[in-house]
Write a protein that holds these residues in place. Structure first.
Motif, PDB file in Angstrom:
ATOM      1  N   ILE A 175      35.330  -6.990 -30.190  1.00  0.00           N
ATOM      2  CA  ILE A 175      34.157  -6.986 -29.380  1.00  0.00           C
ATOM      3  C   ILE A 175      33.207  -8.029 -29.939  1.00  0.00           C
ATOM      4  O   ILE A 175      32.634  -7.872 -30.863  1.00  0.00           O
ATOM      5  N   GLY A 176      33.297  -9.391 -29.355  1.00  0.00           N
ATOM      6  CA  GLY A 176      32.416 -10.628 -29.823  1.00  0.00           C
ATOM      7  C   GLY A 176      31.173 -10.569 -29.712  1.00  0.00           C
ATOM      8  O   GLY A 176      30.514  -9.586 -29.251  1.00  0.00           O
ATOM      9  N   PRO A 177      30.455 -11.419 -29.977  1.00  0.00           N
ATOM     10  CA  PRO A 177      29.120 -11.566 -30.162  1.00  0.00           C
ATOM     11  C   PRO A 177      28.409 -11.092 -29.080  1.00  0.00           C
ATOM     12  O   PRO A 177      28.593 -11.811 -27.796  1.00  0.00           O
ATOM     13  N   HIS A 178      27.372  -9.982 -28.971  1.00  0.00           N
ATOM     14  CA  HIS A 178      26.704  -9.904 -27.751  1.00  0.00           C
ATOM     15  C   HIS A 178      25.462  -9.353 -28.243  1.00  0.00           C
ATOM     16  O   HIS A 178      25.112  -8.980 -29.415  1.00  0.00           O
ATOM     17  N   PRO A 179      24.346  -9.302 -27.291  1.00  0.00           N
ATOM     18  CA  PRO A 179      23.023  -9.218 -27.517  1.00  0.00           C
ATOM     19  C   PRO A 179      22.605  -7.857 -27.183  1.00  0.00           C
ATOM     20  O   PRO A 179      23.154  -7.030 -26.431  1.00  0.00           O
ATOM     21  N   HIS A 180      21.535  -7.231 -27.817  1.00  0.00           N
ATOM     22  CA  HIS A 180      20.545  -5.979 -27.459  1.00  0.00           C
ATOM     23  C   HIS A 180      19.308  -6.349 -27.680  1.00  0.00           C
ATOM     24  O   HIS A 180      18.837  -7.150 -28.455  1.00  0.00           O
ATOM     25  N   ILE A 181      18.504  -5.822 -26.830  1.00  0.00           N
ATOM     26  CA  ILE A 181      17.037  -5.456 -26.968  1.00  0.00           C
ATOM     27  C   ILE A 181      16.508  -4.150 -26.641  1.00  0.00           C
ATOM     28  O   ILE A 181      17.302  -3.286 -25.929  1.00  0.00           O
ATOM     29  N   GLY A 182      15.316  -3.811 -27.122  1.00  0.00           N
ATOM     30  CA  GLY A 182      14.898  -2.690 -26.859  1.00  0.00           C
ATOM     31  C   GLY A 182      15.200  -1.143 -27.120  1.00  0.00           C
ATOM     32  O   GLY A 182      15.019  -0.123 -26.604  1.00  0.00           O
TER      33      GLY A 182
ATOM     34  N   GLU B 115      14.794  -9.684 -17.926  1.00  0.00           N
ATOM     35  CA  GLU B 115      14.914 -11.205 -17.093  1.00  0.00           C
ATOM     36  C   GLU B 115      14.996 -12.330 -18.426  1.00  0.00           C
ATOM     37  O   GLU B 115      15.806 -13.086 -18.294  1.00  0.00           O
ATOM     38  N   ALA B 116      14.187 -12.146 -18.906  1.00  0.00           N
ATOM     39  CA  ALA B 116      13.924 -13.100 -20.064  1.00  0.00           C
ATOM     40  C   ALA B 116      15.005 -13.011 -21.005  1.00  0.00           C
ATOM     41  O   ALA B 116      15.748 -14.254 -21.565  1.00  0.00           O
ATOM     42  N   ALA B 117      15.514 -12.043 -21.616  1.00  0.00           N
ATOM     43  CA  ALA B 117      16.773 -11.694 -22.437  1.00  0.00           C
ATOM     44  C   ALA B 117      18.067 -12.117 -21.594  1.00  0.00           C
ATOM     45  O   ALA B 117      18.788 -12.722 -22.336  1.00  0.00           O
ATOM     46  N   LYS B 118      18.237 -11.990 -20.381  1.00  0.00           N
ATOM     47  CA  LYS B 118      19.128 -12.658 -19.654  1.00  0.00           C
ATOM     48  C   LYS B 118      19.435 -14.152 -19.742  1.00  0.00           C
ATOM     49  O   LYS B 118      20.203 -14.774 -20.081  1.00  0.00           O
ATOM     50  N   LEU B 119      18.197 -14.871 -19.451  1.00  0.00           N
ATOM     51  CA  LEU B 119      18.082 -16.067 -19.628  1.00  0.00           C
ATOM     52  C   LEU B 119      18.388 -16.516 -20.830  1.00  0.00           C
ATOM     53  O   LEU B 119      19.061 -17.700 -21.190  1.00  0.00           O
ATOM     54  N   ASN B 120      17.732 -16.099 -21.965  1.00  0.00           N
ATOM     55  CA  ASN B 120      18.128 -16.454 -23.395  1.00  0.00           C
ATOM     56  C   ASN B 120      19.489 -16.348 -23.696  1.00  0.00           C
ATOM     57  O   ASN B 120      19.938 -17.228 -24.650  1.00  0.00           O
ATOM     58  N   TRP B 121      20.064 -15.179 -23.187  1.00  0.00           N
ATOM     59  CA  TRP B 121      21.620 -15.138 -23.508  1.00  0.00           C
ATOM     60  C   TRP B 121      22.516 -16.175 -22.988  1.00  0.00           C
ATOM     61  O   TRP B 121      23.176 -16.780 -23.320  1.00  0.00           O
ATOM     62  N   GLN B 122      22.005 -16.539 -21.450  1.00  0.00           N
ATOM     63  CA  GLN B 122      22.876 -17.464 -20.859  1.00  0.00           C
ATOM     64  C   GLN B 122      22.642 -18.886 -21.525  1.00  0.00           C
ATOM     65  O   GLN B 122      23.491 -19.723 -21.666  1.00  0.00           O
ATOM     66  N   GLN B 123      21.274 -19.149 -21.895  1.00  0.00           N
ATOM     67  CA  GLN B 123      21.162 -20.347 -22.552  1.00  0.00           C
ATOM     68  C   GLN B 123      21.222 -20.626 -24.091  1.00  0.00           C
ATOM     69  O   GLN B 123      21.219 -21.491 -24.851  1.00  0.00           O
TER      70      GLN B 123
ATOM     71  N   LYS C 169      13.171  -6.851 -30.453  1.00  0.00           N
ATOM     72  CA  LYS C 169      12.974  -8.111 -29.683  1.00  0.00           C
ATOM     73  C   LYS C 169      14.246  -8.801 -29.370  1.00  0.00           C
ATOM     74  O   LYS C 169      14.333  -9.526 -28.463  1.00  0.00           O
ATOM     75  N   GLY C 170      15.227  -8.542 -30.243  1.00  0.00           N
ATOM     76  CA  GLY C 170      16.604  -9.115 -30.023  1.00  0.00           C
ATOM     77  C   GLY C 170      17.575  -9.192 -31.234  1.00  0.00           C
ATOM     78  O   GLY C 170      17.026  -9.590 -32.362  1.00  0.00           O
ATOM     79  N   ILE C 171      18.571  -8.786 -30.968  1.00  0.00           N
ATOM     80  CA  ILE C 171      19.649  -8.982 -31.970  1.00  0.00           C
ATOM     81  C   ILE C 171      20.954  -9.158 -31.515  1.00  0.00           C
ATOM     82  O   ILE C 171      21.314  -8.658 -30.180  1.00  0.00           O
ATOM     83  N   VAL C 172      21.884  -9.885 -32.075  1.00  0.00           N
ATOM     84  CA  VAL C 172      23.193  -9.999 -31.733  1.00  0.00           C
ATOM     85  C   VAL C 172      24.257  -9.480 -33.007  1.00  0.00           C
ATOM     86  O   VAL C 172      23.898  -9.640 -33.920  1.00  0.00           O
TER      87      VAL C 172
END
Length: 297
Positions: free
Chosen positions: A54-61, A264-272, A97-100
């Protein structure tokens, strides 16, 4: 009158490498206390060519809790942690606020047959801590409180219960207990728990008010008073729950929040690819389309 409010059975969910049994969220019950996601992994017998990747993937909250019964997983994250998770240990990662992170079969097991069996759990953070700095805690087996009472073995994996406290740094009032019995035994939980409570039957069976409940299902109580039940021989159960939050939680893929804008911000940040990068890792799991993001069943 029965105190059982709902029965949730495992539903198969494809996480890419193999099927898991999804328990939460459920369309009729999105969370139990602060617990919002529970997957039962395995038991799986993996061949020498089958590995968890399971490769790098993000989480928040949220905080993630990984607890294995068999097998091993290598955890790597953007805080610099690179640690093997073994059975009985507690892996607790707080995204804030965010980790991968990534989860893979350890190198020494990648070319041999192996087993994998365990639980993966998400615990929502209180609204005021949803954007806290990420954190990580790993507990060895001997750090987890264990005791025996009336022939029943107890282990407090996280939180507080029965005047015991787990060292795992939780951020709300909760409990996650393992209870095992090798012989048929009546268990009286009494009033030691609080908030909402769920009981997950891993193996064996329990009996409550003349009804027998089999494995791979969660019994959700009307309140924290689970009262008395009979554990049949060779039964393992998990009792989890705690104080519920006053606000609902939004879930999209690996993102959890009370605030849609944060998701929505997390989705955009991951896409970018604006999230931190795990040292030594390559690639990443792309953001799913709306139709394949996590939906209760």
């Amino acid at each position: 009158m029965s105190n059982i409010n709902m029965i949730i059975e495992e539903r198969p969910a494809d996480i890419g490498n193999f099927l898991v049994g999804r328990l939460l969220p459920f369309r009729g019950k999105r969370k139990v206390g602060p617990f919002i996601f529970i997957d039962h992994m395995g038991p799986a017998n993996l061949k020498e060519f089958q590995n968890i990747d399971i490769g790098p993937h993000p989480h928040i909250g949220l905080s993630t809790l990984t607890y294995l019964f068999e097998g091993a997983i290598m955890h790597k994250d953007t805080l610099g942690n690179n640690i093997e998770i073994k059975p009985g240990q507690v892996n607790w990662m707080t995204a804030g606020k965010g980790i991968v992170h990534s989860e893979r079969t350890p190198e020494y097991l990648r070319h041999s047959d192996k087993k994998l069996h365990g639980l993966q759990i998400w615990v929502a953070l209180p609204r005021e801590l949803e954007e806290m700095e990420p954190d990580f805690f790993h507990a060895e087996t001997d750090q987890i409180p264990e005791w025996q009472q009336d022939g029943v073995n107890y282990k407090l994996i996280a939180g507080s219960a029965f005047d015991q406290n787990s060292p795992v740094p939780v951020y709300s009032n909760l409990y996650f207990l393992e209870i095992k019995s090798t012989v048929e035994q009546r268990v009286n939980i009494g009033s030691d728990l609080f908030g909402e409570a769920g009981l997950y039957i891993l193996e064996g069976s329990i009996e409550s008010e003349g009804i027998t409940y089999e494995p791979k299902r969660i019994l959700v109580s009307k309140d924290s008073q689970l009262c008395e039940f009979v554990m049949h021989a060779n039964t393992t159960i998990y009792i989890f729950g705690g104080d519920p939050f006053p606000e609902e939680r939004l879930i999209y893929w690996n993102f959890v929040s009370t605030n849609r804008d944060l998701i929505e911000a997390a989705k955009l940040n991951w896409q970018q690819q604006n999230f931190p990068v795990i040292e030594g890792e390559t690639g990443f799991i792309p953001l799913p389309d709306s139709g394949s993001a996590l939906k209760p069943k």
